[in-house]
Write a protein that holds these residues in place. Structure first.
Motif, PDB file in Angstrom:
ATOM      1  N   ARG A  22     -59.196 -54.065 -47.157  1.00 34.19           N
ATOM      2  CA  ARG A  22     -58.082 -53.248 -47.645  1.00 34.19           C
ATOM      3  C   ARG A  22     -58.163 -53.277 -49.162  1.00 34.19           C
ATOM      4  O   ARG A  22     -58.086 -54.340 -49.763  1.00 34.19           O
ATOM      5  CB  ARG A  22     -56.768 -53.799 -47.136  1.00 34.19           C
ATOM      6  N   ILE A  23     -58.326 -52.131 -49.736  1.00 32.94           N
ATOM      7  CA  ILE A  23     -58.595 -52.036 -51.167  1.00 32.94           C
ATOM      8  C   ILE A  23     -57.342 -51.623 -51.925  1.00 32.94           C
ATOM      9  O   ILE A  23     -56.682 -50.645 -51.562  1.00 32.94           O
ATOM     10  CB  ILE A  23     -59.731 -51.027 -51.427  1.00 32.94           C
ATOM     11  N   LEU A  24     -57.046 -52.357 -52.982  1.00 29.72           N
ATOM     12  CA  LEU A  24     -55.983 -52.008 -53.921  1.00 29.72           C
ATOM     13  C   LEU A  24     -56.675 -51.639 -55.231  1.00 29.72           C
ATOM     14  O   LEU A  24     -57.234 -52.500 -55.913  1.00 29.72           O
ATOM     15  CB  LEU A  24     -55.023 -53.180 -54.139  1.00 29.72           C
ATOM     16  N   ALA A  25     -56.685 -50.349 -55.547  1.00 30.03           N
ATOM     17  CA  ALA A  25     -57.316 -49.876 -56.777  1.00 30.03           C
ATOM     18  C   ALA A  25     -56.307 -49.960 -57.915  1.00 30.03           C
ATOM     19  O   ALA A  25     -55.136 -49.612 -57.750  1.00 30.03           O
ATOM     20  CB  ALA A  25     -57.788 -48.437 -56.599  1.00 30.03           C
ATOM     21  N   ILE A  26     -56.774 -50.434 -59.060  1.00 33.88           N
ATOM     22  CA  ILE A  26     -55.930 -50.554 -60.247  1.00 33.88           C
ATOM     23  C   ILE A  26     -56.662 -49.901 -61.410  1.00 33.88           C
ATOM     24  O   ILE A  26     -57.839 -50.169 -61.633  1.00 33.88           O
ATOM     25  CB  ILE A  26     -55.639 -52.038 -60.573  1.00 33.88           C
ATOM     26  N   SER A  27     -55.955 -49.027 -62.143  1.00 34.80           N
ATOM     27  CA  SER A  27     -56.595 -48.355 -63.261  1.00 34.80           C
ATOM     28  C   SER A  27     -55.609 -48.157 -64.402  1.00 34.80           C
ATOM     29  O   SER A  27     -54.424 -47.920 -64.174  1.00 34.80           O
ATOM     30  CB  SER A  27     -57.131 -46.986 -62.825  1.00 34.80           C
ATOM     31  N   GLY A  28     -56.134 -48.239 -65.585  1.00 34.25           N
ATOM     32  CA  GLY A  28     -55.354 -47.936 -66.777  1.00 34.25           C
ATOM     33  C   GLY A  28     -55.698 -46.571 -67.315  1.00 34.25           C
ATOM     34  O   GLY A  28     -55.307 -46.205 -68.413  1.00 34.25           O
ATOM     35  N   GLY A  29     -56.448 -45.812 -66.523  1.00 35.23           N
ATOM     36  CA  GLY A  29     -56.871 -44.491 -66.977  1.00 35.23           C
ATOM     37  C   GLY A  29     -58.084 -44.602 -67.883  1.00 35.23           C
ATOM     38  O   GLY A  29     -58.721 -45.646 -67.984  1.00 35.23           O
ATOM     39  N   ASP A  52     -51.174 -47.949 -61.091  1.00 36.45           N
ATOM     40  CA  ASP A  52     -51.437 -47.546 -62.468  1.00 36.45           C
ATOM     41  C   ASP A  52     -50.981 -48.637 -63.430  1.00 36.45           C
ATOM     42  O   ASP A  52     -49.906 -49.198 -63.263  1.00 36.45           O
ATOM     43  CB  ASP A  52     -50.645 -46.270 -62.746  1.00 36.45           C
ATOM     44  N   LYS A  53     -51.824 -48.952 -64.419  1.00 34.62           N
ATOM     45  CA  LYS A  53     -51.447 -49.920 -65.455  1.00 34.62           C
ATOM     46  C   LYS A  53     -50.601 -49.234 -66.507  1.00 34.62           C
ATOM     47  O   LYS A  53     -50.817 -48.052 -66.777  1.00 34.62           O
ATOM     48  CB  LYS A  53     -52.696 -50.480 -66.148  1.00 34.62           C
ATOM     49  N   PRO A  54     -49.709 -49.893 -67.131  1.00 33.77           N
ATOM     50  CA  PRO A  54     -49.247 -51.246 -66.844  1.00 33.77           C
ATOM     51  C   PRO A  54     -48.297 -51.222 -65.649  1.00 33.77           C
ATOM     52  O   PRO A  54     -47.692 -50.196 -65.336  1.00 33.77           O
ATOM     53  CB  PRO A  54     -48.507 -51.657 -68.119  1.00 33.77           C
ATOM     54  N   PHE A  55     -48.175 -52.350 -64.989  1.00 33.59           N
ATOM     55  CA  PHE A  55     -47.285 -52.450 -63.842  1.00 33.59           C
ATOM     56  C   PHE A  55     -46.554 -53.784 -63.891  1.00 33.59           C
ATOM     57  O   PHE A  55     -46.979 -54.711 -64.559  1.00 33.59           O
ATOM     58  CB  PHE A  55     -48.053 -52.317 -62.519  1.00 33.59           C
ATOM     59  N   ARG A  57     -44.789 -57.187 -62.034  1.00 38.16           N
ATOM     60  CA  ARG A  57     -45.155 -58.126 -60.964  1.00 38.16           C
ATOM     61  C   ARG A  57     -44.616 -57.623 -59.632  1.00 38.16           C
ATOM     62  O   ARG A  57     -45.303 -57.666 -58.613  1.00 38.16           O
ATOM     63  CB  ARG A  57     -44.595 -59.512 -61.286  1.00 38.16           C
ATOM     64  N   ALA A  58     -43.395 -57.110 -59.645  1.00 37.23           N
ATOM     65  CA  ALA A  58     -42.776 -56.595 -58.418  1.00 37.23           C
ATOM     66  C   ALA A  58     -43.567 -55.413 -57.861  1.00 37.23           C
ATOM     67  O   ALA A  58     -43.800 -55.333 -56.652  1.00 37.23           O
ATOM     68  CB  ALA A  58     -41.333 -56.191 -58.684  1.00 37.23           C
ATOM     69  N   ALA A  59     -43.989 -54.497 -58.727  1.00 40.10           N
ATOM     70  CA  ALA A  59     -44.774 -53.341 -58.278  1.00 40.10           C
ATOM     71  C   ALA A  59     -46.101 -53.796 -57.682  1.00 40.10           C
ATOM     72  O   ALA A  59     -46.556 -53.254 -56.660  1.00 40.10           O
ATOM     73  CB  ALA A  59     -45.010 -52.377 -59.430  1.00 40.10           C
ATOM     74  N   PHE A  60     -46.716 -54.796 -58.294  1.00 41.39           N
ATOM     75  CA  PHE A  60     -47.979 -55.326 -57.782  1.00 41.39           C
ATOM     76  C   PHE A  60     -47.785 -55.929 -56.392  1.00 41.39           C
ATOM     77  O   PHE A  60     -48.553 -55.643 -55.468  1.00 41.39           O
ATOM     78  CB  PHE A  60     -48.543 -56.376 -58.746  1.00 41.39           C
ATOM     79  N   LEU A  61     -46.755 -56.748 -56.249  1.00 44.38           N
ATOM     80  CA  LEU A  61     -46.507 -57.392 -54.957  1.00 44.38           C
ATOM     81  C   LEU A  61     -46.172 -56.368 -53.872  1.00 44.38           C
ATOM     82  O   LEU A  61     -46.607 -56.506 -52.725  1.00 44.38           O
ATOM     83  CB  LEU A  61     -45.404 -58.434 -55.090  1.00 44.38           C
ATOM     84  N   GLU A  62     -45.442 -55.310 -54.234  1.00 33.82           N
ATOM     85  CA  GLU A  62     -45.140 -54.248 -53.280  1.00 33.82           C
ATOM     86  C   GLU A  62     -46.410 -53.524 -52.853  1.00 33.82           C
ATOM     87  O   GLU A  62     -46.600 -53.229 -51.673  1.00 33.82           O
ATOM     88  CB  GLU A  62     -44.148 -53.263 -53.879  1.00 33.82           C
TER      89      GLU A  62
END
Length: 70
Positions: A22-29, A52-55, A57-62
């Motif tokens: 299960r992939i969680l992609a994270i990007s700052g553009g 999307d960065k910045p995020f 802690r709550a958004a990350f955990l969700e």
């Protein structure tokens, strides 16, 4: 920062090998390609979630929670 391979390439390779990850992609553009939506591409390639960065802690955990349920 990924110095050997781009994130989208990594997602594509994982999916070609039928990896059940299960992939969680994270990007700052990108400042070089601001018109590109890399997270939309990541979703099309099979990322369960994209953040999307910045995020916060709550958004990350969700996002992690949603990815685990996918």
């Amino acid at each position: 920062f990924m110095d050997r391979q781009e994130g989208l390439e990594t997602i594509a390779q994982l999916r070609q090998g039928h990896a059940p990850a299960r992939i969680l992609a994270i990007s700052g553009g990108s400042t070089l390609f601001p018109e590109q939506d890399f997270l939309a591409h990541a979703r099309k390639l099979g990322a369960a979630e994209a953040l999307d960065k910045p995020f916060t802690r709550a958004a990350f955990l969700e996002a992690v929670g949603r990815a685990l349920q996918a």
